[in-house]
Every structure is written in C-alpha cells, then in structure tokens.
Design an enzyme around this catalytic site. Structure first.
Site, PDB file in Angstrom:
ATOM      1  N   GLU A  74       0.309  -0.766  -0.299  1.00  0.00           N
ATOM      2  CA  GLU A  74       0.149   0.591  -0.226  1.00  0.00           C
ATOM      3  C   GLU A  74       1.160   1.018   0.248  1.00  0.00           C
ATOM      4  OE1 GLU A  74      -4.284  -0.951   1.691  1.00  0.00           O
ATOM      5  OE2 GLU A  74      -3.306  -1.764   3.579  1.00  0.00           O
ATOM      6  N   HIS A  93      -2.130   4.285   8.484  1.00  0.00           N
ATOM      7  CA  HIS A  93      -3.210   3.971   7.863  1.00  0.00           C
ATOM      8  C   HIS A  93      -3.718   2.487   8.869  1.00  0.00           C
ATOM      9  CE1 HIS A  93      -5.933   1.860   5.207  1.00  0.00           C
ATOM     10  NE2 HIS A  93      -4.882   0.791   4.851  1.00  0.00           N
ATOM     11  N   HIS A  95      -6.623  -0.360  10.338  1.00  0.00           N
ATOM     12  CA  HIS A  95      -7.610  -1.161  10.365  1.00  0.00           C
ATOM     13  C   HIS A  95      -8.262  -0.992  11.594  1.00  0.00           C
ATOM     14  CE1 HIS A  95      -6.005  -3.356   6.873  1.00  0.00           C
ATOM     15  NE2 HIS A  95      -6.152  -2.252   6.521  1.00  0.00           N
ATOM     16  N   TYR A 120     -14.205  18.702  18.187  1.00  0.00           N
ATOM     17  CA  TYR A 120     -12.758  17.637  18.135  1.00  0.00           C
ATOM     18  C   TYR A 120     -12.641  17.317  16.149  1.00  0.00           C
ATOM     19  CZ  TYR A 120     -13.320  18.852  22.912  1.00  0.00           C
ATOM     20  OH  TYR A 120     -13.931  19.784  23.920  1.00  0.00           O
ATOM     21  N   HIS A 160     -12.441  -1.884   4.479  1.00  0.00           N
ATOM     22  CA  HIS A 160     -11.436  -2.077   4.913  1.00  0.00           C
ATOM     23  C   HIS A 160     -10.740  -0.539   5.676  1.00  0.00           C
ATOM     24  CE1 HIS A 160      -7.652  -1.677   2.803  1.00  0.00           C
ATOM     25  NE2 HIS A 160      -6.924  -1.546   3.485  1.00  0.00           N
TER      26      HIS A 160
END
Length: 210
Positions: A74, A93, A95, A120, A160
């Site tokens: 990625e 990135h 999950h 926020y 994802h």
C-alpha cells in the site's frame, strides 16, 4: 528531524498503536516524508507492534527501494498522496475497530462519513470522505486518494479502514486517534437523539483553524 529520529518515532508510534488495540497482526501501515525526494514507510507484512529501525523501508518518490526491507504494497497510495499534496508530510493507515466498523456501513455520506457532533472532529480533520471499495493493494485506491489529496485530511476506505494525513507523524497519529474516538462515540450514541453541530457552528470552528 534526522532520519534516525524519524525511524525511532515510527517504531514508537507503531508499538503504541498496537499496544492500545488500534491494530492487530500485520494490518495497517505508516509513512513520513524524510525530504522532498524520500519517504519512510513500514515494510510489507510487518506488525506495527514489532517494527525495527533497521528494517523500515526508504523509498524515492517513484517507489524505488533505497534502504531497508520491501515496502508495504500500500506504499503506492502513500506516494500518490505525497506527490499530489506537498503539505502532506505523514500518513497513518489503520484497520482500527470503530473506524473499520464504520467503513462497513451502507449509505454513508461520501462527502463526510460522520456528521459532526463534537468540535474536535471538525478542528482535527474537518471531514472524512468515503472512498468506494476496492481490494487492498488495488491501484484504484491510489488513484482515488490522489484525486482527493488536496481536499481533506481523512479518508474512509469502504469495508477496509482509514487513511489519515498530518503535518508530521505525531500530528497524523493525533488526527487518527481523534477519528477513532469519534467513531466510537458514534456507535455508542446509536438509538439516542444526537445534537449535531449546526452549519454555523461548524463554519466557526473551520474559520478558527485558518
């Protein structure tokens, strides 16, 4: 910050994410610009909780490996975002549980996955656009993120996970943590009558951030 300091910080943040349950196994990746021509990224198949300074991948902007192990598949979308937006200095990135759960919901607003209900969220990222589902590693993800790289700091990949940018690694990490907490609150409040921020309140927060 020196290259070594950036590497040590990446290892530290990866371990912190792992120990607090933001990531499991080999999921997720981190990156940061070292300079205009080089990017530091986590290696393929690596656990964020078990990174080592020596094995972190150093790439040029074309994706050529300059040092360390083979990068995450990625890394392609990380590079695409850096090329498109010079202000993007670091990318997280993950999950993480609540953001990934959110990414699996149908009929999310593609322009902003969570209607703002805390200041926020607005102050940290403004909004979180939704990217359509593509298989992990698909070049379409890089294309979609590149097209949007100048329009926001946070992007929810359908089914994802999340991609979050920042002015440095710490900023990107803080942005990600705020988003995960917002997603947790979103699910906690399901079934309750939520008081969302008004357009005027959102605009006021956005103006204060300029």
């Amino acid at each position: 910050m020196t290259d070594l300091a950036q590497k040590e910080l990446m290892v530290q943040l990866g371990r912190s994410f792992y120990e607090r349950g933001y990531t499991v196994g080999g999921a997720g990746n981190l990156s940061v610009r070292l300079d205009d021509n080089r990017v530091l990224v986590t290696p393929t198949g690596s656990s964020l909780g078990r990174l080592s300074v020596e094995r972190l991948s150093v790439l040029d902007m074309e994706g050529n490996l300059l040092g360390g192990d083979k990068p995450s598949k990625e890394a392609v979308f990380h590079l695409a975002m850096y090329k498109k937006n010079p202000e993007c200095k670091a990318i997280v990135h993950l999950h993480s549980t609540y953001l990934t759960a959110l990414s699996c919901l149908d009929n999310l607003d593609p322009n902003n996955a969570i209607e703002p209900f805390t200041p926020y969220y607005v102050m940290r990222v403004g909004k979180m656009q939704v990217i359509p589902y593509y298989r992990p590693g698909s070049p379409k993800i890089a294309e979609e993120l590149s097209n949007r790289a100048l329009t926001g700091k946070a992007f929810l990949l359908a089914n994802h996970g999340v991609v979050v940018t920042g002015s440095d690694l710490l900023d990107a990490a803080d942005n990600t943590e705020e988003l995960e907490e917002t997603a947790k609150l979103f699910f906690t409040l399901q079934g309750q009558k939520i008081r969302y921020l008004t357009d005027t309140e959102v605009k006021d927060l956005e103006n204060r951030g300029k």
